[in-house]
Design a protein around this motif. Structure first.
Motif, PDB file in Angstrom:
ATOM      1  N   SER A 147      -5.689  -6.476  -8.986  1.00 25.12           N
ATOM      2  CA  SER A 147      -4.466  -7.074  -8.413  1.00 25.12           C
ATOM      3  C   SER A 147      -4.489  -7.133  -6.901  1.00 25.12           C
ATOM      4  N   LEU A 148      -5.116  -6.137  -6.257  1.00 25.42           N
ATOM      5  CA  LEU A 148      -4.924  -6.011  -4.806  1.00 25.42           C
ATOM      6  C   LEU A 148      -6.154  -6.327  -3.965  1.00 25.42           C
ATOM      7  N   LYS A 149      -7.204  -6.774  -4.622  1.00 26.22           N
ATOM      8  CA  LYS A 149      -8.459  -6.994  -3.892  1.00 26.22           C
ATOM      9  C   LYS A 149      -8.279  -7.822  -2.613  1.00 26.22           C
ATOM     10  N   ASN A 150      -7.448  -8.862  -2.715  1.00 28.27           N
ATOM     11  CA  ASN A 150      -7.349  -9.774  -1.566  1.00 28.27           C
ATOM     12  C   ASN A 150      -6.350  -9.337  -0.503  1.00 28.27           C
ATOM     13  N   TYR A 151      -5.703  -8.221  -0.726  1.00 28.88           N
ATOM     14  CA  TYR A 151      -4.700  -7.797   0.262  1.00 28.88           C
ATOM     15  C   TYR A 151      -5.337  -6.924   1.349  1.00 28.88           C
ATOM     16  N   GLN A 152      -4.950  -7.204   2.570  1.00 31.51           N
ATOM     17  CA  GLN A 152      -5.446  -6.405   3.690  1.00 31.51           C
ATOM     18  C   GLN A 152      -4.914  -4.988   3.575  1.00 31.51           C
ATOM     19  N   THR A 153      -5.679  -4.045   4.120  1.00 36.19           N
ATOM     20  CA  THR A 153      -5.251  -2.644   4.070  1.00 36.19           C
ATOM     21  C   THR A 153      -3.859  -2.467   4.691  1.00 36.19           C
ATOM     22  N   GLU A 154      -3.645  -3.076   5.869  1.00 38.72           N
ATOM     23  CA  GLU A 154      -2.348  -2.860   6.525  1.00 38.72           C
ATOM     24  C   GLU A 154      -1.178  -3.436   5.719  1.00 38.72           C
ATOM     25  N   SER A 155      -1.446  -4.516   4.952  1.00 30.36           N
ATOM     26  CA  SER A 155      -0.366  -5.090   4.137  1.00 30.36           C
ATOM     27  C   SER A 155       0.054  -4.089   3.061  1.00 30.36           C
ATOM     28  N   ILE A 156      -0.953  -3.465   2.446  1.00 28.15           N
ATOM     29  CA  ILE A 156      -0.659  -2.522   1.360  1.00 28.15           C
ATOM     30  C   ILE A 156       0.028  -1.271   1.910  1.00 28.15           C
ATOM     31  N   ILE A 157      -0.463  -0.805   3.057  1.00 26.40           N
ATOM     32  CA  ILE A 157       0.145   0.380   3.677  1.00 26.40           C
ATOM     33  C   ILE A 157       1.595   0.089   4.052  1.00 26.40           C
ATOM     34  N   CYS A 158       1.814  -1.094   4.582  1.00 28.63           N
ATOM     35  CA  CYS A 158       3.180  -1.446   4.987  1.00 28.63           C
ATOM     36  C   CYS A 158       4.087  -1.496   3.759  1.00 28.63           C
ATOM     37  N   TYR A 159       3.553  -2.003   2.665  1.00 28.37           N
ATOM     38  CA  TYR A 159       4.312  -2.047   1.414  1.00 28.37           C
ATOM     39  C   TYR A 159       4.701  -0.624   0.978  1.00 28.37           C
ATOM     40  N   ILE A 160       3.737   0.302   1.056  1.00 25.83           N
ATOM     41  CA  ILE A 160       4.024   1.702   0.665  1.00 25.83           C
ATOM     42  C   ILE A 160       5.180   2.245   1.517  1.00 25.83           C
ATOM     43  N   ALA A 161       5.100   1.970   2.841  1.00 22.92           N
ATOM     44  CA  ALA A 161       6.127   2.512   3.744  1.00 22.92           C
ATOM     45  C   ALA A 161       7.480   1.855   3.503  1.00 22.92           C
TER      46      ALA A 161
END
Ligand code: ATP
Length: 420
Positions: A333-347
């Protein structure tokens, strides 16, 4: 009469030998044509504070373009002129770039022409700058090499850790200076003096009519520095946040969560170029009635636009990836997402620890996925080029993350087993 301060020792200590020699050469060439030459701005401030800075800006009392050409003739390199502003960028053969500007009362295109650029004396040039600490110059002509020019007491302000504007309307004329003030406060652990702080507060609303790209330029620098959260809190105290994002209250916890995740997960070398700064804006905008989409007005490049889009997508998604048990399935699901996008989502979601940890583990592991096989390996297996390629390569990555395969041989056997 103020004491004459010489900064030769500082220059020896905090400039590279090459740059020190180069400045001496430049000073001698200026002598040849009777120009006064100075280094100016940030580099002077940093030399006094005792920090290295190799970003050299030069001002001459004379024609900056002529001087840049003289430097290129004598020392090599190339010159790019900005005729309109009577400035030039000289690219030294070592690839170092030096900006050269002119400070003098008038400048003529050719004899008897009308002056087309009103140029000022060195003092006026310095007076147009943002803060006293940035409004100093050091002369580099041979006989005065190292002499500090400090009309506005910047030296003392540095000694007292103070950020001070040069005149009362400074922030009104350019409200982005408020962002710069906070940048220097945080970077050097300095403080605006009371008057400068008061002026910032009463001028804060002017930022609303400043162009977004100019704001974005300063904001991006501010938020890429070491203390982005503290800087935003400070902007809140000044009251400028309201005019940037439409509300003055914001959730500091989410910003802090994001910052600590960045420190933990985003590798250092990636950190410097990454678009984490724009995520702070996304977090701020998410607190308001406004759409996160408004952050796009501040995106200066496609990378930051992409990160913003990805965060919106993640928030809109059905978020099934949170329910997945294996890293491989999450990768799907998340392969194409940048690390910062995923981290921002968590926050932004303030995810429960178990979910946050799962995503963190995924992010840490995915940076170590080796390229077990590539397109050529698939061609060798007689698989036809096409969309299937990407699908197979993704499957291999997922299988690796799930520790189902460990080597190239494992990967090839898996492809043979499942696709041939
Ligand atoms: P850094 O170390 O972050 O590069 P700097 O002081 O060199 O800091 P720059 O943004 O490169 O910052 O600006 C160079 C110089 O130009 C500053 O030292 C300052 O004198 C002047 N300057 C930059 N922006 C402004 C502004 N908005 N208003 C007035 N002067 C400015």
């Amino acid at each position: 009469r103020p004491l004459e301060i010489t900064l030769i020792d500082r220059m020896k200590n905090f400039l590279s030998i090459e740059n020190l020699q180069l400045l001496k050469q430049i000073g001698k060439l200026a002598d040849q044509i009777n120009y006064s030459a100075y280094i100016i701005g940030g580099i002077v401030r940093d030399l006094i504070i005792g920090r290295t800075n190799e970003d050299i800006d030069i001002v001459v009392e004379g024609n900056g373009i002529d001087f840049a050409n003289l430097l290129a003739e004598n020392l090599g390199g190339t010159v790019r002129c900005h005729e309109k502003f009577a400035t030039a960028t000289w690219k030294h053969p070592s690839r170092l770039k030096i900006d050269i500007t002119s400070a003098r009362t008038e400048y003529y295109d050719y004899p008897a022409a009308l002056p087309n650029v009103e140029m000022s004396s060195l003092k006026e040039d310095l007076f147009r700058r943002d803060f006293t600490i940035n409004a100093m110059a050091i002369q580099i002509n041979e006989d005065h090499f190292g002499k500090l020019i400090d009309y506005f007491h910047g030296f003392n302000d540095i000694k007292q850790n103070k950020i001070k504007v040069l005149y009362n309307l400074s922030f009104v004329e350019d409200p982005t200076r408020i962002l710069r003030a906070v940048r220097f406060e945080q970077r050097f652990n300095f403080k605006m003096d009371q008057q400068t702080f008061d002026l910032a507060m009463i001028s804060a609303d002017k930022i609303a009519s400043t162009s977004k790209p100019r704001i974005a330029h300063e904001l991006s620098i501010l938020l890429k520095e070491k203390h982005p959260v503290e800087s935003l809190v400070r902007l809140g105290e000044i009251g400028i946040i309201r005019y940037l994002i439409g509300t003055h209250s914001f959730n500091v916890q989410k910003l802090k969560t994001f910052k600590s995740l960045v420190d933990e997960i985003v590798p250092l070398q990636q950190n410097q170029n990454s678009e984490t700064w724009v995520c702070y804006l996304v977090i701020l905008f998410s607190e308001t009635e406004n759409e996160i989409e408004l952050v796009k007005d501040y995106c200066l490049n496609n990378e930051s636009l992409k990160v913003t889009d990805q965060i919106v997508e993640l928030l809109d998604d059905n978020q099934n990836f949170l329910k997945e048990d294996t890293l491989g399935a999450i990768h799907h699901s998340l392969k194409n997402y940048q690390t910062e996008s995923i981290i921002c989502y968590i926050a932004l979601m303030q995810l429960q620890e178990c979910f946050a940890n799962k995503l963190k583990k995924y992010l840490q592991n995915r940076t170590q996925i080796p390229k077990l096989i590539d397109g050529n390996d698939l061609l060798n297996l007689n698989i036809e080029k096409g969309p299937l390629f990407a699908k197979i390569l993704l499957e291999i990555e997922c299988a690796y993350l799930n520790q189902e395969i460990h080597s190239k041989e494992d990967a090839i056997s898996k492809v043979k087993r499942e696709y041939l």
